[in-house]
Scaffold this active site. Sequence first.
Site, PDB file in Angstrom:
ATOM      1  N   CYS A  21     -26.923 -23.763 -16.882  1.00 37.58           N
ATOM      2  CA  CYS A  21     -26.887 -25.180 -17.263  1.00 37.58           C
ATOM      3  C   CYS A  21     -25.454 -25.613 -17.509  1.00 37.58           C
ATOM      4  O   CYS A  21     -24.506 -24.823 -17.390  1.00 37.58           O
ATOM      5  CB  CYS A  21     -27.736 -25.430 -18.507  1.00 37.58           C
ATOM      6  N   CYS A  24     -23.329 -23.595 -19.919  1.00 39.63           N
ATOM      7  CA  CYS A  24     -22.739 -22.380 -19.347  1.00 39.63           C
ATOM      8  C   CYS A  24     -21.410 -22.712 -18.671  1.00 39.63           C
ATOM      9  O   CYS A  24     -20.426 -21.974 -18.789  1.00 39.63           O
ATOM     10  CB  CYS A  24     -23.684 -21.755 -18.323  1.00 39.63           C
ATOM     11  N   ASP A 423      -2.156 -48.837   9.388  1.00 44.69           N
ATOM     12  CA  ASP A 423      -1.023 -48.715  10.302  1.00 44.69           C
ATOM     13  C   ASP A 423      -1.525 -49.163  11.676  1.00 44.69           C
ATOM     14  O   ASP A 423      -2.728 -49.116  11.943  1.00 44.69           O
ATOM     15  CB  ASP A 423      -0.554 -47.262  10.337  1.00 44.69           C
ATOM     16  N   ASP A 624      -1.433 -42.289  10.596  1.00 43.05           N
ATOM     17  CA  ASP A 624      -1.464 -41.017  11.321  1.00 43.05           C
ATOM     18  C   ASP A 624      -0.089 -40.392  11.505  1.00 43.05           C
ATOM     19  O   ASP A 624       0.018 -39.278  12.004  1.00 43.05           O
ATOM     20  CB  ASP A 624      -2.116 -41.209  12.695  1.00 43.05           C
ATOM     21  N   ASP A 628       3.923 -42.587   7.669  1.00 39.79           N
ATOM     22  CA  ASP A 628       2.830 -43.122   6.840  1.00 39.79           C
ATOM     23  C   ASP A 628       2.585 -42.283   5.592  1.00 39.79           C
ATOM     24  O   ASP A 628       1.858 -42.724   4.688  1.00 39.79           O
ATOM     25  CB  ASP A 628       1.523 -43.179   7.649  1.00 39.79           C
TER      26      ASP A 628
END
Length: 732
Positions: A21, A24, A423, A624, A628
């Site tokens: 649980c 724990c 972009d 990409d 960036d």
Amino acid sequence: MNAAVAPTAESFHLSVEGMTCASCVSRVEKALKKVPGVTSAEVNLATEIAEVLAGPGSLAALTAAVEKAGYHASAVPQVPAAQAPTAARLPGWWPIAASAALSLPLILPMLGLLFGAQWMLPGWLQLALATPVQFWLGARFYRSAWKAVKARAGNMDLLVALGTSAAYGLSVYQLWRHGDHGMAHLYFEASAVVITLVLLGKWLETRAKRQTTEAIRALNALRPETARVRRDGRDLDLPVGRVVTGDIIVVRPGERIPVDGVVSEGASQVDESLITGESLPVAKHEGDRVTGGAVNAEGLLLVRTTAVGAESTLARIVRMVESAQAKKAPIQRLVDKVSEVFVPVIIAIALLTLVGWGLANGDWENAILNAVAVLVIACPCALGLATPTAIMAGTGVAARHGILIKDAEALEVAHGVKVVAFDKTGTLTEGKPELVVADAVDGSRAGLLAAAGAIQAGSEHSLGRAVVEAARREGVQLLSASKVRAVPGRGMSAMVGGRELRLGSTRYMDELQVGLSPLSGRAAQLQGEGRTVSWVADVTGQPALLGLLAFGDTLKPTAAAAVAKLREHGVRSVLVTGDNRGSAQAVAAQLGITDIRAEVLPGDKARIIAELKANGDAVAMVGDGINDAPALAAADVGMAMATGTDVAMHAAGITLMRGNPALVADAIDISRRTYSKIRQNLFWAFIYNLVGVPLAAFGLLNPVIAGAAMAFSSVSVVANALLLRRWKGIAK
């Protein structure tokens, strides 16, 4: 202090067994954080994985700390090995079947009373049936409870052990006091059925949790165990672990590609659907990159290895998904605070219930049963599973659709995104020039392409390749050219069909005294749209203009649909690009984007993200390129195209495995759905306890019903999270 430690810190992943649980989880985290050199520790109940940042060589100390806390820990390998066949053993449901078989005779008499039947078993027989359930099949609860007590903590198993022991002990006392004579009330059925129901709930929960990790198992299943390596002219079948960078791998039709590499010979269609989410096979030719785990559909391929093992794309994807599933979402902090005090509070409420009922009416037997119901109904397990199961299901289904989410925080934050900054080049556009206009003075487009293509046939320049590709696509037969020469900074010259032809810039044409007036207006229009214009002229005698060529970066087919989908989600799109304003405006007009930031220097992109965030909106950046990366890191959520640079992907919280802008809308959608599931799960987990515990305390809940409700709470939370597996994005 942290800054000095961080560079030498090492990340450890431990498999932790025995947790039941949220309490724990809290106990294991505290134990790990006490180890010298540990800077952070996060434990996930659903995956049973602990992710720890500590000093090098801390593995032994970390596992010892977990063992001391009452659990078992072992290191998780970076690249999981293929699973070896396991020896036959009893199925996981056998304890439930055995417990149910022993409990059924105890519960049937109670059902018989509803119909006026007297099926009550003798007390000694009830004792004989309940004892193996309590101390044999229920031994796991005692073991776990004892470990919790030794660690001066509490967990769900402690509540179950206390509750069922109280019901069992009361029954034994009543049997010893009254025997089979008189009207002794025995509650063996309560203790036995509660244990049976809890065992059933844990088994169903484990099965359901296993389904949330299907994405990881599916990715691991893509790893071929052997590769056909060509060495010294011979093809050898070797374990993948013995393949080294530079080896030539032979991949036959229908086989799975075992390594990352570059096609050195052959052509084929490759199915990358389980890696990128791309539904259609992708054409691969010499020089193209291929990813280990993809399926070669048609031709024979020879692949030069570029990465194997832990450095392969597939291994990195698996690590990223595992990391996302192991991380905690910020909303989990509330649950952690509650779980720390949950078990002690429940035990205190049970004691108050016992004393309150006992003193109120003197019926200590009923008081004990009500206290048992309080202990049994409480379910910290549901609280612990509410968030991680939703995150596991969400990140798993996202990975199957080509969306890799680095951590749970990115997943949670993405649900609130209101602005997406795109972009342009390589993100919304293809990132490579194409011939968009070929206007001939004499009106013969084919003649202009034949001449221009002849000049450019041997060129490696991107514009030259665009001309040749356009000519071939339109079926134009290229003329033969001789004396082809590049004129640095200006263009090219060649002899084509007995004519001296020139192709190049406006400056080159001015130097050659070529009159551009027939097409000057058209050129100005195209340049205003951000197109790159080249001219073709015949300078054999009097210089004469043959035509103009205009180049542009074409939009990706799904770009417009992606922006439209974001608009439907209430998300505003912004175009941020270093290109000229004319080019940016042309792209934005086609996409329906009104907010344009053009001619932006790479260093200024992060500043623009900060400006967008200043309005209080959550901002995502999609890019990409290397330029960036600062903006991706500055945004609330960075989304990088996997078709771009590694730098961009490292800076982003989400990686889109295909260069498809529609995945941006999908990433936000799955984030919103996952966050919604987290809130639903937490609501139900809290409601179970807020409603169930008072009902039990006021004597309105039978322990058997309480046990069933507790088991159902955990299963329902996991089942609700699994509904995310039905999600389907718009990106194809």
